[in-house]
Scaffold this motif. Sequence first.
Motif, PDB file in Angstrom:
ATOM      1  N   PHE A   7      24.256  -9.742  25.991  1.00  3.92           N
ATOM      2  CA  PHE A   7      25.388 -10.520  26.507  1.00  3.92           C
ATOM      3  C   PHE A   7      26.577  -9.619  26.833  1.00  3.92           C
ATOM      4  O   PHE A   7      27.165  -9.700  27.928  1.00  3.92           O
ATOM      5  N   LEU A   8      26.932  -8.732  25.910  1.00  2.00           N
ATOM      6  CA  LEU A   8      28.096  -7.873  26.113  1.00  2.00           C
ATOM      7  C   LEU A   8      27.879  -6.871  27.243  1.00  2.00           C
ATOM      8  O   LEU A   8      28.803  -6.580  28.013  1.00  2.00           O
ATOM      9  N   VAL A   9      26.664  -6.350  27.354  1.00  2.00           N
ATOM     10  CA  VAL A   9      26.362  -5.405  28.446  1.00  2.00           C
ATOM     11  C   VAL A   9      26.466  -6.115  29.797  1.00  2.00           C
ATOM     12  O   VAL A   9      27.055  -5.589  30.751  1.00  2.00           O
ATOM     13  N   VAL A  10      25.903  -7.323  29.872  1.00  2.00           N
ATOM     14  CA  VAL A  10      25.975  -8.111  31.110  1.00  2.00           C
ATOM     15  C   VAL A  10      27.434  -8.410  31.460  1.00  2.00           C
ATOM     16  O   VAL A  10      27.851  -8.274  32.621  1.00  2.00           O
ATOM     17  N   ALA A  11      28.213  -8.818  30.454  1.00  2.00           N
ATOM     18  CA  ALA A  11      29.633  -9.127  30.685  1.00  2.00           C
ATOM     19  C   ALA A  11      30.386  -7.896  31.172  1.00  2.00           C
ATOM     20  O   ALA A  11      31.213  -7.981  32.099  1.00  2.00           O
ATOM     21  N   LEU A  12      30.120  -6.739  30.575  1.00  2.00           N
ATOM     22  CA  LEU A  12      30.800  -5.503  30.976  1.00  2.00           C
ATOM     23  C   LEU A  12      30.449  -5.125  32.414  1.00  2.00           C
ATOM     24  O   LEU A  12      31.337  -4.764  33.208  1.00  2.00           O
ATOM     25  N   ILE A  13      29.174  -5.225  32.761  1.00  2.00           N
ATOM     26  CA  ILE A  13      28.733  -4.859  34.115  1.00  2.00           C
ATOM     27  C   ILE A  13      29.450  -5.697  35.164  1.00  2.00           C
ATOM     28  O   ILE A  13      29.985  -5.178  36.155  1.00  2.00           O
ATOM     29  N   PHE A  14      29.495  -7.011  34.944  1.00  2.00           N
ATOM     30  CA  PHE A  14      30.063  -7.879  35.973  1.00  2.00           C
ATOM     31  C   PHE A  14      31.587  -7.951  35.885  1.00  2.00           C
ATOM     32  O   PHE A  14      32.235  -8.309  36.874  1.00  2.00           O
ATOM     33  N   HIS A  15      32.156  -7.594  34.739  1.00  2.00           N
ATOM     34  CA  HIS A  15      33.610  -7.422  34.682  1.00  2.00           C
ATOM     35  C   HIS A  15      34.021  -6.272  35.601  1.00  2.00           C
ATOM     36  O   HIS A  15      34.971  -6.398  36.392  1.00  2.00           O
TER      37      HIS A  15
END
Length: 341
Positions: A193-201
Amino acid sequence: MNTEAAESQAPLATRTRRHRVPPELSIFLVLIGIALVYEILGWIFVGQSFLMNPQRLTIMILQVSVIGIISVGVTQVIITGGIDLSSGSVVGMTAMIAASFAQASTWPRALYPGLTDMPFFVPIGVGLLIGLLAGYINGQLIAKTKIPPFIATLGMMVSARGISKWYTKGQPVSGLTDQFNFIGTGIWPVIVFLVVALIFHIALRYTRYGKFTYAIGANVQAARVSGINVEAHLIKVYAIAGLLAGLAGVVTAARAQTAQAGMGVMYELDAIAAAVIGGASLTGGVGRITGTVIGTVILGVMTSGFTFLRVDAYYQEIVKGLIIVAAVIVDVYRQKKRTKH
């Protein structure tokens, strides 16, 4: 005279900018406030601490991780001025199909006996591909036929749920390999979840993809005049949302170590709620992944808090609905205030 007026107003403008509170900070303060309310109510009605229980907090974070993965994609759709009602059903569909390629040879009722003990990246790839395809179809319907996103994604929601039931005639898919199940163990869902959020942030804030996404949501005609291929970009945004729903389906199946057709029910509404609570505007053009992450945690804190206080599940749904409505009302108020200024 105009110069003097500008000079006199400059300090005021500077002070206004200096004292402007970032939207994420205000949302984070709401999160802290809700957590403290549950802490106080916990000591009054239960005689226990809500925040000082690591096991409860760990379970809460794990539960919201799947919703968080979906909400990252849904946020991008909302920023374009669209909506995605299909993400929960896509979770169920991808969970069923991905799990069927993750069954062990020791399981006597494997759906594909000749395709058991597959490397873990095969079912993951299948799940991501199915989710991407579902999102791509949504994008094509919206961009090419010009039908409202609500109708297009509603159709996908019904169809995907039907496929998940038809795929095994309503039977669960079990006997998954340890390699595949590992994705859903421990803290891995949160990391995903955090990796996905960071990528799209990063993608939304610092790339052309993000600029085009915000531009389309703010004013689609102006975006088209400025040279943006609106239709192609919308297809891309909905395809990404489907891809992330597929990823959420894979993680859901791995966490449960089985897949059922009923997985993901109402997840789309939780994802929309997380995005709106996090500051995304349903009118488009406004929203941040950081706000969505905080909004997702707020939903998790509320659900965990209700369970902690032994509030009936029916009341939980009622309150959650009221909070979604309240978040939209706040968004409408913000839009009116922004228009006046």
